[in-house]
Design an enzyme around this catalytic site. Sequence first.
Site, PDB file in Angstrom:
ATOM      1  N   CYS A 401       0.836  -1.200   0.000  1.00  0.00           N
ATOM      2  CA  CYS A 401       0.000   0.000   0.000  1.00  0.00           C
ATOM      3  C   CYS A 401       0.874   1.255   0.000  1.00  0.00           C
ATOM      4  O   CYS A 401       1.475   1.585  -1.011  1.00  0.00           O
ATOM      5  CB  CYS A 401      -0.968  -0.038   1.184  1.00  0.00           C
ATOM      6  SG  CYS A 401      -2.355   1.113   1.038  1.00  0.00           S
ATOM      7  N   HIS A 528      -3.448  -5.324   0.063  1.00  0.00           N
ATOM      8  CA  HIS A 528      -2.881  -5.868   1.303  1.00  0.00           C
ATOM      9  C   HIS A 528      -2.910  -7.398   1.246  1.00  0.00           C
ATOM     10  O   HIS A 528      -3.881  -8.030   1.682  1.00  0.00           O
ATOM     11  CB  HIS A 528      -3.683  -5.384   2.514  1.00  0.00           C
ATOM     12  CG  HIS A 528      -3.484  -3.951   2.848  1.00  0.00           C
ATOM     13  ND1 HIS A 528      -2.600  -3.510   3.803  1.00  0.00           N
ATOM     14  CD2 HIS A 528      -4.063  -2.833   2.324  1.00  0.00           C
ATOM     15  CE1 HIS A 528      -2.639  -2.195   3.882  1.00  0.00           C
ATOM     16  NE2 HIS A 528      -3.516  -1.756   2.990  1.00  0.00           N
ATOM     17  N   GLU A 530      -1.504  -9.522   3.008  1.00  0.00           N
ATOM     18  CA  GLU A 530      -1.445 -10.182   4.316  1.00  0.00           C
ATOM     19  C   GLU A 530      -2.805 -10.636   4.820  1.00  0.00           C
ATOM     20  O   GLU A 530      -2.913 -11.577   5.614  1.00  0.00           O
ATOM     21  CB  GLU A 530      -0.793  -9.258   5.352  1.00  0.00           C
ATOM     22  CG  GLU A 530      -1.594  -8.031   5.753  1.00  0.00           C
ATOM     23  CD  GLU A 530      -1.327  -6.823   4.884  1.00  0.00           C
ATOM     24  OE1 GLU A 530      -1.601  -5.694   5.329  1.00  0.00           O
ATOM     25  OE2 GLU A 530      -0.854  -7.001   3.746  1.00  0.00           O
TER      26      GLU A 530
END
Length: 609
Positions: A401, A528, A530
């Site tokens: 990001c 993102h 993750e």
Amino acid sequence: MKYVLVTGGVVSGLGKGVTASSIGVLLKACSLRVTTIKIDPYLNTDAGTMSPFEHGEVFVLDDGGEVDLDLGNYERFLDIRLTRDNNITTGKIYQSVINKERRGDYLGKTVQVVPHITDEIQDWIKRVAMNPVDGKEGPPDVCVIELGGTIGDIESMPFIEALGQFSYRVGPGNFCLVHVSLVPVLNVVGEQKTKPTQHSVRGLRGLGLQPDILGCRSTEPLEESVKAKLSQFCQVPISSIVNLHDVTNIWHIPLLLRDQRAHEAILKVLDLQLVGKVAREPKLAEWTERASKFDKLKATVKIAMVGKYTGLSDSYLSVLKALLHASVAMERKLVVEWVPSCDLEDSAAKETPEAHKKAWKLLKGADGILVPGGFGNRGVQGKILAAKFARENNVPYLGICLGMQIAVIDVARSVMKLRGANSTEFDPDTTMPCVIFMPEGSKTHMGATMRLGSRRTYFHVTKCKSAKLYGNAAFIDERHRHRYEVNPEMVPEFEKAGLSFVGRDESGRRMEIIELPSHKFFIGAQFHPEFKSRPGKPSPLFLGLIAAASGQLDTLLKRSSSIVNSNSTPRCLNGTIVPTKALYSKGHAKKPLESLVNGYFANGNVIHT
């Protein structure tokens, strides 16, 4: 529908979220379908506007919901996909009730906490619990509900009252209350003390709830005499007192519950012990193998985490978990070097020289560098310097990001020699706006106004590292949370300077993934990754970072290519790419690839330096 409520007493931060997740794992291993709900008693509508220092990271769901980090634990432990409605807050409940009052739904009644607020809470739970979250048709079998905060908090009283009524409403055999409490040891006497838990249970009973199971947190295993004392004064059978003592990694918690027969106690309360489809013994062989394997890791990999919230690791919880998933998959023990980005800046050399020296030493000693997301101007110059160091010294780099955006700014300033190049987030009047505010964003309202949730990214460069890591897919779906984007008008100039925009959105104008083709591993993602990383299915970009940092990237890329080439066309699934046929690795004909890549994580094995 069966319900398991997890509450906490004595102090906050006992690990109710991990306990609730582990109970879900245990029940799922007994062949039950499980969903989860997290109740947060704060007045915020959601976690979206809360500072990471205040409440840890904001976890983002597929539907764009900005929720409590515990929902991330639920998704990772249970491999499910939740929605924003699985996170209940006081703000949501009151907003719903007030909207109904304005519409006239209450027909002139005086709207009160009881019954209107408490009924709304119960109806919300009943409705959301029926929604499938595992990709299958039909409602789940069990809903695990975690009540945030501590018993006795004023803000949680309406929820306690509602849950007391709810237990009566669903009836005996359908509601199980697990109360997690602390059994401390005073260093002066070295004795395990039961009084805090006794008082906590007494308070819970005074509010109309009687625990069926006690989860006792302690540093060491509970003594039998302590269990007997708790059983006597809390009126809970000894067989229903579960000790949650400290372990080497959190993947041992479901095993700890199983070894103490917690599933039998829960199934008994829920009248499920004699149901035909429910397995009496949880199938946790893979969990046992993963927890054990993690403990045996020796070779390390050092990743410098360059951020502005490094004082609280929960601010980057999902990033940590994704790193851990990937590091174990690559058979490395993760060492996280926390680098405050402010300390890398030139101004820190004068103001805090020791911190400046330490930060640069940590950065230069790392095997790889990760710059996670963030907002605001503080520490941004330090992040840009970190990206520059990684680019110039061929150090593996992953920017997420904001981490991608600052890498673009570095290229503009250092490679293209565009003095003053910046993001309009940090300098609204910049003459070289590399990163700009998205046209659809709101500049007047903060909550839920970003580009949120699952969005599709198409690969425009098929032979790039990112595409290979994702199994040579044509597109991927990942979760987003941002207001700013790379200026599409400047993309041709960046490409001439050597920066490759390998992934874009469906319009082709919004940049999603950048790479430096000449670099060992230099990747930035606007999304993102993750948030979709799972223990058995590490995020491909994190896997690439760890592989590059440990000298295994070429092997990983070749393995990914060989797997895809030996199967039919890959498809997109949860941010990772899985061939339509079962994935098998050469020489392991009976083992799916997922079972070979044991990417499992635990807080206890992250080395903080």
